[in-house]
Design an enzyme around this catalytic site. Sequence first.
Site, short mmCIF file in Angstrom:
data_model
loop_
_atom_site.label_atom_id
_atom_site.label_comp_id
_atom_site.label_asym_id
_atom_site.label_seq_id
_atom_site.Cartn_x
_atom_site.Cartn_y
_atom_site.Cartn_z
N HIS A 1 0.87 -1.19 0.00
CA HIS A 1 0.00 0.00 0.00
C HIS A 1 0.90 1.23 0.00
CE1 HIS A 1 -3.62 -2.39 1.21
NE2 HIS A 1 -2.65 -3.20 1.58
N GLU B 1 -7.20 -12.79 5.92
CA GLU B 1 -6.18 -12.14 6.75
C GLU B 1 -6.77 -12.01 8.16
OE1 GLU B 1 -5.56 -7.95 6.00
OE2 GLU B 1 -3.58 -7.93 6.89
N HIS C 1 -8.25 -8.38 -0.73
CA HIS C 1 -7.80 -8.80 0.61
C HIS C 1 -8.83 -9.79 1.18
CE1 HIS C 1 -5.18 -5.33 0.33
NE2 HIS C 1 -4.63 -5.59 1.50
N1 ADE Z 1 -4.86 -1.45 4.24
C1 ADE Z 1 -3.55 -1.29 4.43
N2 ADE Z 1 -3.00 -2.43 4.87
C2 ADE Z 1 -3.99 -3.34 4.96
C3 ADE Z 1 -4.07 -4.69 5.35
N3 ADE Z 1 -2.99 -5.37 5.75
N4 ADE Z 1 -5.26 -5.29 5.33
C4 ADE Z 1 -6.35 -4.61 4.94
N5 ADE Z 1 -6.33 -3.35 4.57
C5 ADE Z 1 -5.17 -2.70 4.56
ZN ZN Z 2 -2.64 -5.17 2.19
#
Ligand code: ADE
Ligand code: ZN
Length: 322
Positions: free
Chosen positions: A13, A192, A189
Amino acid sequence: MTSHLKKVELHCHLEGAAPPRLTLAQARKYNIDISACLDGDTYIWHDFASFLQCYDKVSEVYKTEDDYALLTETYLDELADIGTIYSELIVSPDHGKRIGLGADAYMSGVCEGIRRAKAKTGIEARLIVTGERHFGPESVIGAAEYAASAGNPLITGFNLAGEERMGRVADYARAFDIARDAGLGLTIHAGEVCGAFSVIDALDVVRPSRIGHGVRAIEDADLVRRLADLGTVLEVCPGSNIALDVFPGFQSHPLRKLKEAGVRVTISSDDPPFFHTSLKREYEIAATEFGFSDAEIDDMTRTGIEAAFVDEATRKALLARL
Ligand code: ADE
Ligand code: ZN
């Protein structure tokens, strides 16, 4: 130990790569009190939600086209210095809108940073526009519409980041339809903060070629087989996962298990200074914590190029450089 290896990064990011010193200088320039988020060289957060808050606060000190050019150039120079030949940056033109800069000026700053870094170092870069779940489906659709209509050749992908516990993937399906119809590469994403179900949702609803993280797929053996069969590439960010406590330590991190199960994996740094890491360190972790050989690490780098959101001529050139 891995410094001689060529590197590729698919998951970082842009604002998450902001060096603390640069953020501090920016905050001083604009007279913004960043002390709740930044102490010396350390970004301050204690869990995923406060990490996202800190991330959004840090983003606020990058305000102009020039600020974005400098941030982008600084990070790409750092990557090139460690032998990185290709980078995909996750960017938020929506953030440009929110701070009054505007999406086009935000993107033009970022693209200027890419041009400068490429002229100096030869590093190739592309942009993945992201929506943020915690700003709601409408804002994510806006981000997709922007990415689809910008006509910017450096924008080659679309992502969904932010608070994974907010809504279900189906709430964001329309945004991905817009991005898919525009021919953008899709990644999301998942797996996670949330478990295997979020990866299943992502595969069912979005049908992405890649998944950001996806590591909690390991909780479901059928899902691991499905990922391997589909050839879906996981953008794995081990240092981020440990910092955010997705796994208690590298010993329990599933990178090796996923690779051995035939899942295609690559390694990235996500938001490096927030997680006390860097792409350099992630490559070292691959060797020291996971015991991967140079050949195995090159294999993951090659997977990164194969899965990159680039035209075929660039892909061929990158493979040749590797
Ligand atoms: N935005 C920045 N880093 C992130 C992450 N690891 N997971 C979700 N959104 C994000
Ligand atoms: Zn990310």
